[in-house]
Design a protein around this motif. Structure first.
Motif, PDB file in Angstrom:
ATOM      1  N   ASN A 304       0.827  -1.223   0.000  1.00  0.00           N
ATOM      2  CA  ASN A 304       0.000   0.000   0.000  1.00  0.00           C
ATOM      3  C   ASN A 304       0.861   1.272   0.000  1.00  0.00           C
ATOM      4  O   ASN A 304       0.369   2.357   0.250  1.00  0.00           O
ATOM      5  N   ARG A 305       2.142   1.091  -0.285  1.00  0.00           N
ATOM      6  CA  ARG A 305       3.102   2.191  -0.330  1.00  0.00           C
ATOM      7  C   ARG A 305       3.275   2.901   1.013  1.00  0.00           C
ATOM      8  O   ARG A 305       3.630   4.084   1.072  1.00  0.00           O
ATOM      9  N   ASN A 306       3.015   2.187   2.097  1.00  0.00           N
ATOM     10  CA  ASN A 306       3.340   2.726   3.426  1.00  0.00           C
ATOM     11  C   ASN A 306       4.847   2.553   3.644  1.00  0.00           C
ATOM     12  O   ASN A 306       5.396   1.489   3.376  1.00  0.00           O
ATOM     13  N   ARG A 307       5.512   3.607   4.116  1.00  0.00           N
ATOM     14  CA  ARG A 307       6.970   3.555   4.217  1.00  0.00           C
ATOM     15  C   ARG A 307       7.448   3.262   5.634  1.00  0.00           C
ATOM     16  O   ARG A 307       6.804   3.650   6.617  1.00  0.00           O
ATOM     17  N   THR A 308       8.592   2.594   5.719  1.00  0.00           N
ATOM     18  CA  THR A 308       9.265   2.360   6.991  1.00  0.00           C
ATOM     19  C   THR A 308      10.762   2.567   6.777  1.00  0.00           C
ATOM     20  O   THR A 308      11.283   2.316   5.690  1.00  0.00           O
ATOM     21  N   PRO A 309      11.479   3.037   7.821  1.00  0.00           N
ATOM     22  CA  PRO A 309      12.931   3.175   7.704  1.00  0.00           C
ATOM     23  C   PRO A 309      13.579   1.853   7.316  1.00  0.00           C
ATOM     24  O   PRO A 309      13.128   0.789   7.748  1.00  0.00           O
TER      25      PRO A 309
END
Length: 433
Positions: A304-309
């Motif tokens: 869902n194109r959620n970003r995380t480091p």
């Protein structure tokens, strides 16, 4: 105008009105009629630019080199209109009416009778020079020849023609059918009536215009580069991209520099095996971490194109920079990235590449998502004060001479006064009449 006496909303309203005023342009300067427009390039930018004119009822001839690219561009435009109609923004029949004003072609000679031609090809000086050489031979006398360059030397482009007085920059922002800002770039020989006509056209297609001069990046991208360079320097001090972005988000930008890079794609201006001035970006691209589109860039992304480091990115950065773990306060990150933008705004005024300080703010509010409550780089300069900006720039300038404080910044810090009240002569060009 000073921040001490003005509400930010009132200021932005006044600044927006003032940007339309061009000192030195004779009242009643005749405008050239623009009844037909030609656009070179049917990609994301060319198609978006075309939509502005089609929506305003102005016929457009759009040129591509390959049928496939022309068909694809036309399809995207129709799709954009169709989605708007489906959402009830205008009647369904408007889709065909607007698209009916478009003439797609593979033949540049079809631009011969257009009143205004806008080049929207790849941002490469050689390609643009070739296009303008052809336009000079094809276009009728009195046609306005415009480039959508985002920062190249328009005087150099104009010199390819026998009519540099008819050449101007019309720098649209992507997506061009949505973004309100239009940087109008006056070259050394651009005539008054070409400037007046371009300002008029901006109003007709519902844009917010600011007139600027020729310099690398013009006003908006020249200032943006300062933020980007400092953001990259922070990585070499052990600060991670997500920490930089978090600080810029806290300042009020919806996207920080690394979030923006991932969205745009890290491979812009990169090719496999390339060694550029940004080795961290190069290393990420080499392992197919090219931004959201590949599921990973500076950040990792889920479906869902959620970003995380990303621990992968962190490892690459540490390997390339040799920097250890570092913590830096958000306030220090903000000062390091934002204060150079204020300093560069002052240098732009010293170089006479903007008409007035508030035009810089109009550009950044409407083209780059500067937080409304902070008014723009020049307004914000007055909020924090010249002394604070100078103190930070002296530190950054000691590390890199490109960031030495502007002379006018030193003067403001010593003598007092407002960034917004600076009058260093306005916009000056070589011999524009």
């Amino acid at each position: 105008m000073t921040t001490a006496t003005m509400d930010v909303g009132d200021y932005l309203g006044q600044a927006g009105k003032l940007a339309w005023e061009v000192p030195g342009l004779a009242p009643g300067t005749a405008k050239r009629p623009v009844k037909t427009v030609g656009i070179i390039g049917a990609g994301t930018m060319g198609g978006g630019i075309a939509m502005n004119f089609l929506t305003a009822g102005i016929p457009v001839t759009i040129v591509e080199t390959k049928q496939e690219a022309l068909d694809r561009g036309t399809k995207v435009m129709r799709g954009n209109y169709q989605r708007s109609a489906d959402k009830g923004r205008f009647p369904q029949e408007e889709v065909d009416l607007r698209m009916g004003r478009l003439t797609p072609t593979l033949n540049m000679e079809d631009l011969a009778e257009c009143d205004l031609i806008i080049e929207a090809v790849f941002e490469d000086m050689g390609v643009k020079k070739e296009v303008f050489t052809k336009l000079d031979a094809i276009c009728k006398p009195g046609a306005i020849l415009a480039t959508n360059s985002s920062g190249l030397d328009i005087d150099e482009i104009a010199a390819m023609t026998k009519r540099p007085e008819d050449v101007i920059g019309l720098h649209f922002f992507s997506p061009a059918n949505v973004m309100k800002l239009l940087e109008i770039v006056r070259a050394d020989e651009t005539r008054d009536d070409v400037v007046a006509t371009s300002m008029d056209i901006a109003k007709e297609i519902n844009k917010i215009a600011a007139l600027v001069g020729v310099c690398p990046g013009f006003v908006g991208n020249r200032i943006l580069r300062m933020r980007q360079v400092q953001a990259n320097k922070l990585l070499y001090k052990g600060v991670m991209p997500w920490d930089v972005d978090a600080a810029i988000n806290a300042f009020g930008f919806k996207m920080g520099p690394y979030q923006m890079s991932d969205l745009a794609g890290l491979d812009i201006g990169w090719s496999k095996g390339a060694k550029t001035q940004n080795p961290i970006r190069d290393a990420l691209c080499e392992i197919d971490r090219r931004g959201q589109k590949t599921g990973a860039g500076f950040y990792d992304y889920d479906e869902n194109r959620n970003r995380t480091p990303s621990p992968v990115t962190e490892k690459i950065i540490k390997e390339i920079t040799g920097a250890g773990d570092a913590t830096m306060s958000q306030d220090e990150i903000i000062e390091t990235c934002i204060f150079p933008m204020i300093n560069e705004g002052v240098k732009i005024l010293e170089d006479n590449k903007a008409q007035r300080p508030s035009d810089i703010d109009v550009i950044w509010i409407n083209g780059y998502g500067w937080p409304q409550d902070k008014g723009g780089p020049m307004f914000y300069g007055d909020m924090v004060g010249a002394r604070a900006v100078l103190a930070r720039m002296e530190k950054l300038g000691a590390e890199d001479p490109e960031f030495v404080p502007a002379e006018t910044l030193k003067k403001l810090a010593a003598e007092g006064g407002s960034f917004l009240d600076l009058d260093l002569g306005g916009l000056k060009t070589g011999q524009g009449k």
